[in-house]
Enzyme design. Sequence first.
Site, mmCIF file in Angstrom:
data_model
loop_
_atom_site.group_PDB
_atom_site.id
_atom_site.type_symbol
_atom_site.label_atom_id
_atom_site.label_comp_id
_atom_site.label_asym_id
_atom_site.label_seq_id
_atom_site.Cartn_x
_atom_site.Cartn_y
_atom_site.Cartn_z
ATOM 1 C CG HIS A 1 91.748 -6.940 12.768
ATOM 2 N ND1 HIS A 1 92.793 -6.663 13.612
ATOM 3 C CD2 HIS A 1 90.950 -7.818 13.418
ATOM 4 C CE1 HIS A 1 92.629 -7.355 14.720
ATOM 5 N NE2 HIS A 1 91.521 -8.063 14.636
ATOM 6 C CG ASP B 1 83.774 -11.473 13.733
ATOM 7 O OD1 ASP B 1 83.635 -12.492 14.415
ATOM 8 O OD2 ASP B 1 84.254 -10.425 14.179
HETATM 9 N N1 CMC Z 1 83.918 -1.203 5.845
HETATM 10 C C1 CMC Z 1 84.149 -0.019 5.252
HETATM 11 N N2 CMC Z 1 85.135 0.819 5.608
HETATM 12 C C2 CMC Z 1 85.920 0.451 6.595
HETATM 13 C C3 CMC Z 1 85.745 -0.772 7.272
HETATM 14 C C4 CMC Z 1 84.700 -1.613 6.857
HETATM 15 N N3 CMC Z 1 84.480 -2.782 7.455
HETATM 16 N N4 CMC Z 1 86.680 -0.901 8.244
HETATM 17 C C5 CMC Z 1 87.418 0.220 8.180
HETATM 18 N N5 CMC Z 1 86.980 1.046 7.190
HETATM 19 C C6 CMC Z 1 87.544 2.310 6.764
HETATM 20 C C7 CMC Z 1 87.289 3.394 7.797
HETATM 21 O O1 CMC Z 1 86.077 4.055 7.549
HETATM 22 C C8 CMC Z 1 88.504 4.274 7.605
HETATM 23 O O2 CMC Z 1 88.306 5.028 6.418
HETATM 24 P P1 CMC Z 1 88.855 6.558 6.325
HETATM 25 O O3 CMC Z 1 90.326 6.464 6.559
HETATM 26 O O4 CMC Z 1 88.476 6.997 4.967
HETATM 27 O O5 CMC Z 1 88.159 7.300 7.415
HETATM 28 C C9 CMC Z 1 89.623 3.277 7.304
HETATM 29 O O6 CMC Z 1 88.967 2.147 6.736
HETATM 30 C C10 CMC Z 1 90.404 2.861 8.533
HETATM 31 O O7 CMC Z 1 89.523 2.266 9.449
HETATM 32 P P2 CMC Z 1 89.431 2.606 10.986
HETATM 33 O O8 CMC Z 1 87.986 2.808 11.359
HETATM 34 O O9 CMC Z 1 90.379 3.684 11.358
HETATM 35 O O10 CMC Z 1 89.924 1.256 11.597
HETATM 36 P P3 CMC Z 1 89.908 0.846 13.122
HETATM 37 O O11 CMC Z 1 91.179 0.164 13.361
HETATM 38 O O12 CMC Z 1 89.551 1.985 14.015
HETATM 39 O O13 CMC Z 1 88.672 -0.186 13.209
HETATM 40 C C11 CMC Z 1 87.410 -2.148 12.933
HETATM 41 C C12 CMC Z 1 88.821 -1.548 13.055
HETATM 42 C C13 CMC Z 1 87.536 -3.655 12.982
HETATM 43 C C14 CMC Z 1 86.550 -1.687 14.114
HETATM 44 C C15 CMC Z 1 86.796 -1.695 11.580
HETATM 45 O O14 CMC Z 1 87.578 -2.177 10.507
HETATM 46 C C16 CMC Z 1 85.350 -2.138 11.433
HETATM 47 O O15 CMC Z 1 84.461 -1.450 11.934
HETATM 48 N N6 CMC Z 1 85.094 -3.297 10.752
HETATM 49 C C17 CMC Z 1 83.749 -3.836 10.664
HETATM 50 C C18 CMC Z 1 83.366 -4.522 11.965
HETATM 51 C C19 CMC Z 1 84.081 -5.850 12.114
HETATM 52 O O16 CMC Z 1 84.136 -6.659 11.219
HETATM 53 N N7 CMC Z 1 84.607 -6.082 13.344
HETATM 54 C C20 CMC Z 1 85.288 -7.343 13.681
HETATM 55 C C21 CMC Z 1 86.752 -7.135 13.910
HETATM 56 S S1 CMC Z 1 87.693 -8.660 13.984
HETATM 57 C C22 CMC Z 1 87.143 -9.573 15.315
HETATM 58 C C23 CMC Z 1 86.972 -8.828 16.573
HETATM 59 O O17 CMC Z 1 87.781 -7.990 16.975
HETATM 60 O O18 CMC Z 1 86.005 -9.126 17.249
#
Ligand code: CMC
Length: 428
Positions: free
Chosen positions: A306, A363
């Site tokens: 998140h 989720d």
């Molecule tokens: N699985 C594997 N790796 C992950 C995940 C995940 N679900 N989420 C983040 N990471 C990794 C990401 O690759 C990055 O790694 P590195 O630093 O090595 O490049 C690190 O963790 C930081 O993540 P980020 O992509 O910079 O985080 P963000 O704040 O941009 O994205 C997010 C947040 C929710 C989009 C992301 O965690 C994600 O894609 N999660 C899976 C989709 C999901 O469950 N979404 C629902 C969110 S909650 C309800 C809503 O908002 O609707």
Amino acid sequence: MANTAKLDIDGKVLELPILEGTEGERAIDFRNLRAKTGYITYDESYANTGSCQSKVTFIDGEKGILRYRGIPIEELAEGSTFVQTAYLVIFGHLPTEAERVEFSGLLTKYQMIHEDMKFHFEGFPSSAHPMAILSAMINAAGCFIPELTKDYQPEVFEQQAARLLSQVRTLAAYAYRKSRGLPSIYPKRKYTYTENFLHMMFSEPDEDYALDPAIVDALDLIFLLHADHEQNCSTATVRMVASSRANLFASASAGVCALWGPLHGGANQAVIEMLKEIRADKDDGTKFLDKVKNRGAGAKLMGFGHRVYKNYDPRARIIKRRSDELLAKLGISDPLLDIAKTLEEAALNDPYFIERRLYPNVDFYSGIIMQAIGIPLEMFTVIFSIGRMPGWIANYKEVMEDPDSRIYRPRQVYQGPTLNHYVPLFER
Ligand code: CMC
């Protein structure tokens, strides 16, 4: 604590005011930076940008705290209903009995959509995703309210908010039935908000759906837990659209589109698809987690991570407990729930997830409950939209009622070609 921050730039020192929120969040006010220095701030994807001051929802992502209008989500989940929570989110206080009755009356009054709206549904192919239909139909429903084309009118806002909150449920159920080629079912006055939704989804013209209180409560809870979440992608979108003084229905329709993506609300559908894939692979989750860690085909553990929570999402905690209870009550044993639990445990003990502070989000378990209730997979994100509507409405209201509100218009750092000239076609 300082009241100002100093920025030393190009030999000049600029003093920037510091703004403090009621829960101690501190922000440096950069609004005059460009005018005073020629510089803008750069924060792609807004991870470090406070785009507004809001009174609706407080989140402490480090501690895993979520409060609507100051009230902890756990207390609301325990004691409130979705409709009362919606009132709280939109109007800033829990309704008195008189206010509750009046608001519920408005929800009932506006629950029918205009009969002509049915023709709009005809134009969609049966393969259309219900989120596409919902977004289009919310905008179309706004066309039946002539006063929406005028600027914001606070005196009719409660009616418009109730109309949108009530009709999103009717439109969602119609969208589903249309996609299955089923006749649409009218809402009934005798039902509560959530009962009515289940009725419109699952009754038949010749037989009413038998409402089970355990299912009604579980769905009401899902709606309630999604009611708001401060400046997430869809709410920020609603505020963006609202800032141009677009109407409430148009702004909410844009919110639905933003919510649809798998990184946001679409994750609930993606989680179940992921769990099914793991099951079909006869994997206990180990293979899948390895793929995620090795970034195989861009795989992510859906329902984990998140932008704001660097701790367990409090909504996930509530849903996890309730899904156990609901499945036990309904006598369902869902192998996907077992896979989800195994995955969660493995991820929470894995250095990849620990280092990145990735925890289950809302989720991760919500799909399990929705599946147990009988909600079809393609409707999961639609359920999220119904739940999030109060938050969108409340944020819309804030934008409209803020006397200092200006159109949202970020800047950019241009990285394209520098000046070059038009070449006529025959010379290219
Ligand atoms: N699985 C594997 N790796 C992950 C995940 C995940 N679900 N989420 C983040 N990471 C990794 C990401 O690759 C990055 O790694 P590195 O630093 O090595 O490049 C690190 O963790 C930081 O993540 P980020 O992509 O910079 O985080 P963000 O704040 O941009 O994205 C997010 C947040 C929710 C989009 C992301 O965690 C994600 O894609 N999660 C899976 C989709 C999901 O469950 N979404 C629902 C969110 S909650 C309800 C809503 O908002 O609707």
